[in-house]
Design a protein around this motif. Structure first.
Motif, PDB file in Angstrom:
ATOM      1  N   MET A 175       7.740   6.315  13.420  1.00 52.45           N
ATOM      2  CA  MET A 175       7.530   6.171  11.977  1.00 52.45           C
ATOM      3  C   MET A 175       6.956   7.442  11.358  1.00 52.45           C
ATOM      4  N   MET A 176       6.199   8.208  12.141  1.00 48.19           N
ATOM      5  CA  MET A 176       5.729   9.495  11.617  1.00 48.19           C
ATOM      6  C   MET A 176       6.904  10.459  11.454  1.00 48.19           C
ATOM      7  N   ALA A 177       7.833  10.440  12.394  1.00 52.34           N
ATOM      8  CA  ALA A 177       9.029  11.282  12.286  1.00 52.34           C
ATOM      9  C   ALA A 177       9.916  10.840  11.125  1.00 52.34           C
ATOM     10  N   ALA A 178       9.831   9.549  10.754  1.00 55.86           N
ATOM     11  CA  ALA A 178      10.684   8.999   9.701  1.00 55.86           C
ATOM     12  C   ALA A 178      10.153   9.252   8.299  1.00 55.86           C
ATOM     13  N   LEU A 179       8.981   9.898   8.174  1.00 54.24           N
ATOM     14  CA  LEU A 179       8.401  10.154   6.858  1.00 54.24           C
ATOM     15  C   LEU A 179       9.239  11.160   6.071  1.00 54.24           C
ATOM     16  N   ALA A 239       0.829  -1.210   0.000  1.00 55.48           N
ATOM     17  CA  ALA A 239       0.000   0.000   0.000  1.00 55.48           C
ATOM     18  C   ALA A 239       0.861   1.257   0.000  1.00 55.48           C
ATOM     19  N   VAL A 240       1.921   1.250   0.807  1.00 53.86           N
ATOM     20  CA  VAL A 240       2.816   2.400   0.855  1.00 53.86           C
ATOM     21  C   VAL A 240       3.560   2.552  -0.472  1.00 53.86           C
ATOM     22  N   PHE A 241       3.981   1.417  -1.044  1.00 53.54           N
ATOM     23  CA  PHE A 241       4.684   1.453  -2.330  1.00 53.54           C
ATOM     24  C   PHE A 241       3.805   2.088  -3.407  1.00 53.54           C
ATOM     25  N   GLY A 267      -5.505   5.633  14.134  1.00 52.25           N
ATOM     26  CA  GLY A 267      -6.149   6.636  14.985  1.00 52.25           C
ATOM     27  C   GLY A 267      -5.129   7.513  15.692  1.00 52.25           C
ATOM     28  N   LEU A 268      -4.058   6.905  16.196  1.00 49.07           N
ATOM     29  CA  LEU A 268      -2.994   7.679  16.856  1.00 49.07           C
ATOM     30  C   LEU A 268      -2.286   8.582  15.843  1.00 49.07           C
ATOM     31  N   HIS A 269      -2.055   8.053  14.656  1.00 55.78           N
ATOM     32  CA  HIS A 269      -1.391   8.828  13.607  1.00 55.78           C
ATOM     33  C   HIS A 269      -2.223  10.060  13.231  1.00 55.78           C
ATOM     34  N   ILE A 270      -3.509   9.862  13.043  1.00 56.38           N
ATOM     35  CA  ILE A 270      -4.390  10.968  12.663  1.00 56.38           C
ATOM     36  C   ILE A 270      -4.435  12.031  13.764  1.00 56.38           C
ATOM     37  N   THR A 271      -4.349  11.598  15.017  1.00 53.65           N
ATOM     38  CA  THR A 271      -4.329  12.557  16.126  1.00 53.65           C
ATOM     39  C   THR A 271      -3.143  13.503  16.007  1.00 53.65           C
ATOM     40  N   ILE A 272      -1.967  12.940  15.711  1.00 55.21           N
ATOM     41  CA  ILE A 272      -0.776  13.780  15.548  1.00 55.21           C
ATOM     42  C   ILE A 272      -0.913  14.652  14.304  1.00 55.21           C
ATOM     43  N   GLY A 316       1.956   8.958   4.952  1.00 56.35           N
ATOM     44  CA  GLY A 316       1.792   8.610   6.366  1.00 56.35           C
ATOM     45  C   GLY A 316       0.532   7.819   6.675  1.00 56.35           C
ATOM     46  N   VAL A 317      -0.610   8.233   6.093  1.00 52.65           N
ATOM     47  CA  VAL A 317      -1.874   7.547   6.396  1.00 52.65           C
ATOM     48  C   VAL A 317      -1.865   6.099   5.922  1.00 52.65           C
ATOM     49  N   PRO A 318      -1.515   5.812   4.643  1.00 50.06           N
ATOM     50  CA  PRO A 318      -1.481   4.401   4.238  1.00 50.06           C
ATOM     51  C   PRO A 318      -0.428   3.589   4.982  1.00 50.06           C
TER      52      PRO A 318
END
Length: 330
Positions: free
Chosen positions: A280-284, A4-6, A133-138, A119-121
């Motif tokens: 992983m969000m910081a690694a985007l 999905a990310v690819f 859900g945690l990702h969307i919060t940030i 980030g979302v996928p």
């Protein structure tokens, strides 16, 4: 790297590639003859679409149920590193002759991630519904926090440059202060955030028609910014900006997630799923909004474009690295 990310990475490069073709063929105008279609599109994004997105986001935030531990564990190191990159840029500007807004522009490139398109996928594929859900919060506080802080720093630097010029021309400190306050508050990033916060405090929901208009306007941000990346790449190329782009890419993909891991895990005591989501969000890779920021201040557009392209390409290699590190830490 999940499938999905690819696919999202491929879609991003194809959309940016379309922008490159548009810029290369000069379909929207020739910047060499005085026209500047990229600047026009960037202004449309910055003055219409992004304010709509920011106002809607901030007006709908539920502050009472925010996971403040996770938010602090992410934003304290991210904002801290952004300020360090900014301070280094300020020091270099004093030593040489750099554009006033350059330190803030580089700080955005080093800290602002592609939290939506990639980030979302990524969060959904790796961590499931709970992690998403945690990702969307940030994400809900991501642009609000970073763009507001760095916009303020950019405006202060521009004010200092104006003050030096006006001092030489006999301008007053009070006049400079008024301009600084006005430009910082009446700004297409800061003003919709403040307006959204004010609406949020009223406890009133957005009227259905207004909300739908904001949704439609906000949905234009992602494709427009990706197209701008391709157009800017056609105009500026990678030549002459690779050195700075490589340094910013390394900071974004390697240094920032490492700092978040250390601060979140050993400073805030985060572990398990929240720690994985934060790191992983910081690694985007660098987000497309960074180009819009650089074009707003007409500073380092080539370097910013190169950083977005290089960091997005390199993410395919660094993402598995950080997943392995997280598996070892946990």
């Amino acid at each position: 790297m999940t499938l999905a990310v690819f696919y999202k990475l491929v879609a991003i490069f194809l959309t940016a590639g379309l922008g490159w073709v548009v810029g290369r063929m000069r379909w929207l105008g020739d910047e060499r003859k005085g026209a500047d279609p990229a600047r026009t599109l960037s202004n449309a994004a910055f003055y219409i679409f992004v304010p709509a997105l920011l106002f809607r986001t901030t007006s709908r935030l539920d502050f009472a149920h925010m996971p403040w531990g996770l938010i602090g564990a992410f934003f304290v190191p991210v904002v801290g590193l952004a300020v360090i990159v900014y301070a280094i840029g300020r020091h270099r500007n004093r030593a040489g002759s750099g554009a006033a807004a350059a330190p803030a522009v580089r700080a955005v490139s080093a800290s602002f991630g592609n939290t939506l398109q990639i980030g979302v996928p990524m969060a959904a594929a790796l961590f499931g519904e709970a992690g998403l859900g945690l990702h969307i919060t940030i994400v809900s506080l991501h642009s609000l926090t970073l763009l507001t802080v760095l916009t303020t720093l950019a405006e202060l630097d521009l004010a200092r440059a104006r003050a030096r010029h006006e001092e030489a021309g006999g301008g007053t400190l009070l006049a400079t202060l008024k301009v600084t306050v006005r430009n910082t508050i009446i700004h297409p990033v800061v003003l919709p955030v403040l307006a959204g916060m004010a609406w949020n405090l009223t406890g009133l929901g957005l009227p259905t028609v207004v909300d739908e208009v904001l949704v439609q306007l906000g949905s234009a941000v992602v494709p427009l910014c990706l197209t701008l990346i391709g157009m800017s790449l056609a105009y500026y190329g990678l030549r002459g900006s690779l050195r700075g782009a490589i340094a910013l890419t390394a900071t974004k993909l390697l240094v920032l997630p490492a700092v978040v891991l250390v601060v979140a895990h050993w400073g805030f005591g985060l572990q398990g799923l929240p720690l994985q989501v934060a790191v992983m969000m910081a690694a985007l890779p660098a987000g497309s909004n960074t180009l819009m920021f650089s074009q707003r201040y007409e500073t380092l557009e080539g370097e910013t474009t190169s950083t977005i392209v290089l960091s997005t390409l390199a993410f395919a290699a660094t993402a598995p690295l950080w997943l392995a590190v997280l598996a070892w830490v946990d």
